[in-house]
Scaffold this motif. Sequence first.
Motif, PDB file in Angstrom:
ATOM      1  N   GLU B  23      31.874  47.106  36.089  1.00 47.15           N
ATOM      2  CA  GLU B  23      32.109  46.648  34.708  1.00 47.15           C
ATOM      3  C   GLU B  23      32.014  47.818  33.731  1.00 47.15           C
ATOM      4  OE1 GLU B  23      30.218  45.132  36.913  1.00 47.15           O
ATOM      5  OE2 GLU B  23      31.235  43.207  37.143  1.00 47.15           O
ATOM      6  N   GLU B  24      31.026  48.678  33.949  1.00 38.51           N
ATOM      7  CA  GLU B  24      30.866  49.829  33.047  1.00 38.51           C
ATOM      8  C   GLU B  24      32.051  50.787  33.152  1.00 38.51           C
ATOM      9  OE1 GLU B  24      26.138  50.723  32.697  1.00 38.51           O
ATOM     10  OE2 GLU B  24      27.023  50.957  34.672  1.00 38.51           O
ATOM     11  N   VAL B  25      32.526  50.981  34.373  1.00 38.79           N
ATOM     12  CA  VAL B  25      33.667  51.880  34.567  1.00 38.79           C
ATOM     13  C   VAL B  25      34.904  51.312  33.872  1.00 38.79           C
ATOM     14  CG1 VAL B  25      35.224  52.891  36.268  1.00 38.79           C
ATOM     15  CG2 VAL B  25      32.784  52.752  36.762  1.00 38.79           C
ATOM     16  N   ILE B  26      35.150  50.023  34.108  1.00 39.53           N
ATOM     17  CA  ILE B  26      36.336  49.387  33.505  1.00 39.53           C
ATOM     18  C   ILE B  26      36.228  49.399  31.980  1.00 39.53           C
ATOM     19  CG2 ILE B  26      37.517  47.156  33.230  1.00 39.53           C
ATOM     20  CD1 ILE B  26      37.118  46.716  36.228  1.00 39.53           C
ATOM     21  N   ASP B  27      35.045  49.116  31.489  1.00 39.62           N
ATOM     22  CA  ASP B  27      34.858  49.106  30.032  1.00 39.62           C
ATOM     23  C   ASP B  27      35.167  50.487  29.445  1.00 39.62           C
ATOM     24  OD1 ASP B  27      34.030  47.866  27.580  1.00 39.62           O
ATOM     25  OD2 ASP B  27      32.225  49.108  27.691  1.00 39.62           O
ATOM     26  N   ARG B  28      34.670  51.518  30.101  1.00 35.81           N
ATOM     27  CA  ARG B  28      34.918  52.888  29.612  1.00 35.81           C
ATOM     28  C   ARG B  28      36.422  53.203  29.606  1.00 35.81           C
ATOM     29  NH1 ARG B  28      33.270  58.426  29.743  1.00 35.81           N
ATOM     30  NH2 ARG B  28      35.131  59.496  28.990  1.00 35.81           N
ATOM     31  N   LEU B  29      37.087  52.861  30.710  1.00 33.08           N
ATOM     32  CA  LEU B  29      38.515  53.167  30.791  1.00 33.08           C
ATOM     33  C   LEU B  29      39.330  52.333  29.801  1.00 33.08           C
ATOM     34  CD1 LEU B  29      39.082  53.689  34.630  1.00 33.08           C
ATOM     35  CD2 LEU B  29      39.009  55.407  32.828  1.00 33.08           C
ATOM     36  N   CYS B  30      38.929  51.084  29.607  1.00 27.46           N
ATOM     37  CA  CYS B  30      39.640  50.241  28.627  1.00 27.46           C
ATOM     38  C   CYS B  30      39.551  50.860  27.231  1.00 27.46           C
ATOM     39  CB  CYS B  30      39.046  48.828  28.591  1.00 27.46           C
ATOM     40  SG  CYS B  30      39.499  47.837  30.011  1.00 27.46           S
ATOM     41  N   ASP B  58      39.805  52.847  51.099  1.00 30.10           N
ATOM     42  CA  ASP B  58      39.565  54.294  51.020  1.00 30.10           C
ATOM     43  C   ASP B  58      39.004  54.754  49.670  1.00 30.10           C
ATOM     44  OD1 ASP B  58      40.637  54.786  53.659  1.00 30.10           O
ATOM     45  OD2 ASP B  58      42.586  54.371  52.777  1.00 30.10           O
ATOM     46  N   PHE B  59      38.062  53.992  49.120  1.00 30.97           N
ATOM     47  CA  PHE B  59      37.358  54.358  47.879  1.00 30.97           C
ATOM     48  C   PHE B  59      38.271  54.336  46.635  1.00 30.97           C
ATOM     49  CE2 PHE B  59      35.111  56.480  51.366  1.00 30.97           C
ATOM     50  CZ  PHE B  59      33.851  55.920  51.214  1.00 30.97           C
ATOM     51  N   CYS B  60      39.341  53.576  46.691  1.00 32.80           N
ATOM     52  CA  CYS B  60      40.272  53.533  45.548  1.00 32.80           C
ATOM     53  C   CYS B  60      40.454  52.110  45.030  1.00 32.80           C
ATOM     54  CB  CYS B  60      41.649  54.063  45.952  1.00 32.80           C
ATOM     55  SG  CYS B  60      41.625  55.747  46.551  1.00 32.80           S
ATOM     56  N   ALA B  61      40.600  51.983  43.716  1.00 31.60           N
ATOM     57  CA  ALA B  61      40.896  50.689  43.102  1.00 31.60           C
ATOM     58  C   ALA B  61      41.906  50.894  41.971  1.00 31.60           C
ATOM     59  CB  ALA B  61      39.624  50.040  42.562  1.00 31.60           C
ATOM     60  N   ILE B  62      42.727  49.874  41.773  1.00 30.23           N
ATOM     61  CA  ILE B  62      43.724  49.942  40.687  1.00 30.23           C
ATOM     62  C   ILE B  62      43.610  48.672  39.838  1.00 30.23           C
ATOM     63  CG2 ILE B  62      46.114  50.475  40.099  1.00 30.23           C
ATOM     64  CD1 ILE B  62      46.609  51.299  42.980  1.00 30.23           C
ATOM     65  N   CYS B  77      42.827  56.981  34.172  1.00 33.24           N
ATOM     66  CA  CYS B  77      42.158  57.021  35.477  1.00 33.24           C
ATOM     67  C   CYS B  77      40.877  57.828  35.411  1.00 33.24           C
ATOM     68  CB  CYS B  77      43.093  57.581  36.537  1.00 33.24           C
ATOM     69  SG  CYS B  77      43.459  59.314  36.312  1.00 33.24           S
ATOM     70  N   ALA B  78      40.077  57.660  36.455  1.00 32.11           N
ATOM     71  CA  ALA B  78      38.794  58.381  36.516  1.00 32.11           C
ATOM     72  C   ALA B  78      38.382  58.595  37.963  1.00 32.11           C
ATOM     73  CB  ALA B  78      37.714  57.575  35.791  1.00 32.11           C
ATOM     74  N   SER B  79      37.687  59.700  38.164  1.00 35.12           N
ATOM     75  CA  SER B  79      36.927  59.851  39.412  1.00 35.12           C
ATOM     76  C   SER B  79      35.466  59.658  39.037  1.00 35.12           C
ATOM     77  CB  SER B  79      37.167  61.234  40.024  1.00 35.12           C
ATOM     78  OG  SER B  79      36.663  62.238  39.166  1.00 35.12           O
ATOM     79  N   LEU B  80      34.699  59.131  39.971  1.00 35.10           N
ATOM     80  CA  LEU B  80      33.291  58.830  39.685  1.00 35.10           C
ATOM     81  C   LEU B  80      32.392  59.797  40.445  1.00 35.10           C
ATOM     82  CD1 LEU B  80      33.524  54.935  40.043  1.00 35.10           C
ATOM     83  CD2 LEU B  80      33.909  56.335  37.997  1.00 35.10           C
ATOM     84  N   SER B  81      31.300  60.174  39.811  1.00 31.59           N
ATOM     85  CA  SER B  81      30.407  61.130  40.476  1.00 31.59           C
ATOM     86  C   SER B  81      29.632  60.461  41.608  1.00 31.59           C
ATOM     87  CB  SER B  81      29.430  61.744  39.467  1.00 31.59           C
ATOM     88  OG  SER B  81      28.673  60.733  38.873  1.00 31.59           O
ATOM     89  N   VAL B  93      33.944  52.372  45.397  1.00 39.48           N
ATOM     90  CA  VAL B  93      35.093  53.039  44.781  1.00 39.48           C
ATOM     91  C   VAL B  93      34.669  54.347  44.108  1.00 39.48           C
ATOM     92  CG1 VAL B  93      36.655  52.842  42.797  1.00 39.48           C
ATOM     93  CG2 VAL B  93      36.542  51.000  44.475  1.00 39.48           C
ATOM     94  N   ILE B  94      35.515  55.352  44.291  1.00 36.61           N
ATOM     95  CA  ILE B  94      35.305  56.644  43.620  1.00 36.61           C
ATOM     96  C   ILE B  94      36.490  56.965  42.683  1.00 36.61           C
ATOM     97  CG2 ILE B  94      35.015  59.138  43.967  1.00 36.61           C
ATOM     98  CD1 ILE B  94      33.780  58.516  46.697  1.00 36.61           C
ATOM     99  N   LEU B  95      37.672  56.515  43.072  1.00 31.13           N
ATOM    100  CA  LEU B  95      38.866  56.765  42.246  1.00 31.13           C
ATOM    101  C   LEU B  95      39.350  55.457  41.636  1.00 31.13           C
ATOM    102  CD1 LEU B  95      40.889  59.139  44.630  1.00 31.13           C
ATOM    103  CD2 LEU B  95      39.645  59.791  42.556  1.00 31.13           C
ATOM    104  N   VAL B  96      39.507  55.449  40.331  1.00 27.14           N
ATOM    105  CA  VAL B  96      39.937  54.241  39.619  1.00 27.14           C
ATOM    106  C   VAL B  96      41.141  54.576  38.750  1.00 27.14           C
ATOM    107  CG1 VAL B  96      39.240  52.390  38.051  1.00 27.14           C
ATOM    108  CG2 VAL B  96      37.535  53.472  39.506  1.00 27.14           C
ATOM    109  N   PHE B  97      42.216  53.844  38.948  1.00 28.23           N
ATOM    110  CA  PHE B  97      43.396  53.962  38.084  1.00 28.23           C
ATOM    111  C   PHE B  97      43.566  52.625  37.379  1.00 28.23           C
ATOM    112  CE2 PHE B  97      45.517  57.949  39.229  1.00 28.23           C
ATOM    113  CZ  PHE B  97      44.741  58.333  40.314  1.00 28.23           C
ATOM    114  N   LEU B  98      43.540  52.638  36.056  1.00 28.00           N
ATOM    115  CA  LEU B  98      43.638  51.388  35.289  1.00 28.00           C
ATOM    116  C   LEU B  98      44.989  51.314  34.595  1.00 28.00           C
ATOM    117  CD1 LEU B  98      40.871  49.708  33.246  1.00 28.00           C
ATOM    118  CD2 LEU B  98      43.074  50.106  32.143  1.00 28.00           C
ATOM    119  N   LEU B  99      45.672  50.173  34.772  1.00 26.25           N
ATOM    120  CA  LEU B  99      46.984  49.969  34.162  1.00 26.25           C
ATOM    121  C   LEU B  99      46.951  48.744  33.260  1.00 26.25           C
ATOM    122  CD1 LEU B  99      47.763  51.397  37.035  1.00 26.25           C
ATOM    123  CD2 LEU B  99      49.962  50.357  36.653  1.00 26.25           C
TER     124      LEU B  99
END
Lengths: 116, 147
Positions: B23-30, B58-62, B77-81, B93-99
Amino acid sequence: MKLFVFVLNNEEFLEEVIQAYIEAGVTGATILDSEGMGRFLTYEIPLFSGFKEFMKGNKPYNKTILSVVSSQKVVDRVKKLVESIIGPLDNPGTGIMFSLEIDWAAGLIRDEEDTL
Amino acid sequence: MTLLQSKLPVQSIHIHLEYDSKEEVIDRLCKTCSVGPDDDLFNAIMNREKEIATYIGDFCAIPHAHIASLKETVVTCASLSRPVTWDDIGDEVILVFLLAGPSANASVHLRLLSQLARMLHNREIRNRLIDATTPQEFHSCLFSKEG
């Protein structure tokens, strides 16, 4: 000779469409069960499930009819009869019709009497 | 320049973000997307996630959603530490691409989603993206191998 392909979106019209083929002079055809890419994409691949809304109005399954016809005249006759059943092909969701020239074929049975 | 390249400038790439939840990742990217304030992109994305999570392996989400007032598709998009849990079965997930795409026309959105899914299934690209230390490096990794 032409390969005549028709993807009929609404399977409910299949009987009438085949009758139209016969009436137009197409005495043989192969009918395949087929599936639209949109349905497969949105129902079978989870990543694309959010796109179901965009597939509304499309039929999930359809029929693909393959036939070999002698001339453009037959194609025109089939198109006219089919459109009288399912409506103009320009309307979304009715179907897709196309033909390709055939440079060679074997196994076809010609009806010598039926040349008109 | 490909479609994805035109939609994903270096400024839209975020490297090694540190968050504890999806949720925090998505909120930041939004918040980084240039979508109007009246459009609740976060809720649209989360509603889509509730239907079925957008983890593709493979640690990816879209994550993605349709927004009525959008005129064109936006990508960030973001990579996560450190990995965050993305779905109910514990996939991380480590790689997130938001569309976010317009509700009226899904074609570009669909093309981008397909392209990203294909690219992220390439192990070499994926590993280079995860290892990238700057947005510029991430951008180069993404587009030097783009097919």
